[in-house]
Design a protein around this motif. Sequence first.
Motif, short mmCIF file in Angstrom:
data_model
loop_
_atom_site.label_atom_id
_atom_site.label_comp_id
_atom_site.label_asym_id
_atom_site.label_seq_id
_atom_site.Cartn_x
_atom_site.Cartn_y
_atom_site.Cartn_z
N PHE A 130 0.81 -1.21 0.00
CA PHE A 130 0.00 0.00 0.00
C PHE A 130 0.85 1.27 0.00
N ASP A 131 2.06 1.20 0.58
CA ASP A 131 2.98 2.33 0.47
C ASP A 131 3.33 2.58 -1.00
N LYS A 132 3.65 1.51 -1.71
CA LYS A 132 3.97 1.63 -3.14
C LYS A 132 2.75 2.09 -3.94
N LEU A 133 1.58 1.57 -3.58
CA LEU A 133 0.36 1.95 -4.30
C LEU A 133 0.06 3.43 -4.15
N GLU A 134 0.27 3.96 -2.96
CA GLU A 134 0.03 5.39 -2.74
C GLU A 134 0.92 6.24 -3.64
N VAL A 135 2.19 5.89 -3.73
CA VAL A 135 3.12 6.63 -4.58
C VAL A 135 2.69 6.52 -6.04
N LYS A 136 2.35 5.31 -6.48
CA LYS A 136 1.96 5.07 -7.86
C LYS A 136 0.66 5.83 -8.20
N ALA A 137 -0.31 5.78 -7.31
CA ALA A 137 -1.59 6.45 -7.56
C ALA A 137 -1.41 7.96 -7.59
N THR A 138 -0.56 8.50 -6.72
CA THR A 138 -0.31 9.94 -6.71
C THR A 138 0.34 10.37 -8.02
N LYS A 139 1.31 9.61 -8.51
CA LYS A 139 1.96 9.93 -9.78
C LYS A 139 0.95 9.91 -10.93
N GLU A 140 0.10 8.90 -10.96
CA GLU A 140 -0.88 8.79 -12.03
C GLU A 140 -1.88 9.94 -11.98
N LYS A 141 -2.32 10.28 -10.77
CA LYS A 141 -3.27 11.37 -10.63
C LYS A 141 -2.65 12.70 -11.05
N ASP A 142 -1.38 12.92 -10.67
CA ASP A 142 -0.69 14.14 -11.07
C ASP A 142 -0.50 14.22 -12.58
N LYS A 143 -0.21 13.09 -13.21
CA LYS A 143 -0.04 13.06 -14.68
C LYS A 143 -1.33 13.47 -15.38
N ILE A 144 -2.43 12.92 -14.93
CA ILE A 144 -3.71 13.19 -15.60
C ILE A 144 -4.17 14.62 -15.34
N GLN A 145 -3.84 15.18 -14.17
CA GLN A 145 -4.25 16.55 -13.87
C GLN A 145 -3.40 17.57 -14.59
N SER A 146 -2.16 17.22 -14.92
CA SER A 146 -1.28 18.17 -15.59
C SER A 146 -1.57 18.26 -17.08
N HIS A 147 -2.36 17.34 -17.63
CA HIS A 147 -2.67 17.37 -19.08
C HIS A 147 -3.92 18.09 -19.37
#
Length: 96
Positions: free
Chosen positions: A79-96
């Motif tokens: 879940f630590d890894k999932l939090e990092v991965k989900a945050t990165k994905e959310k940031d990518k989609i919001q920056s586009h």
Amino acid sequence: MEVQIKGVHYSISSTLRENIEKKLSRLDYVKDHIVHFYFTIVKDSKDYKIEADVHFNWGKTSHVEVHDDNLYQGIDDLFDKLEVKATKEKDKIQSH
């Protein structure tokens, strides 16, 4: 969000299922973006392989995997890894 929890060579107890569902609250900030969450625990002779496949609503799928001899510590690490991965994905989609 559809959640599926399964065990391979391991029986998922109701206590373990509740623990995993409780840990899912760590992903509440992206739960509206997750379509499917597949969680698998594989019992090997030496350790546990804990893996999760997360399908986001924009078509991206992420796979995270942890090997640990302590099941509950492995779930925390996953879940630590999932939090990092989900945050990165959310940031990518919001920056586009």
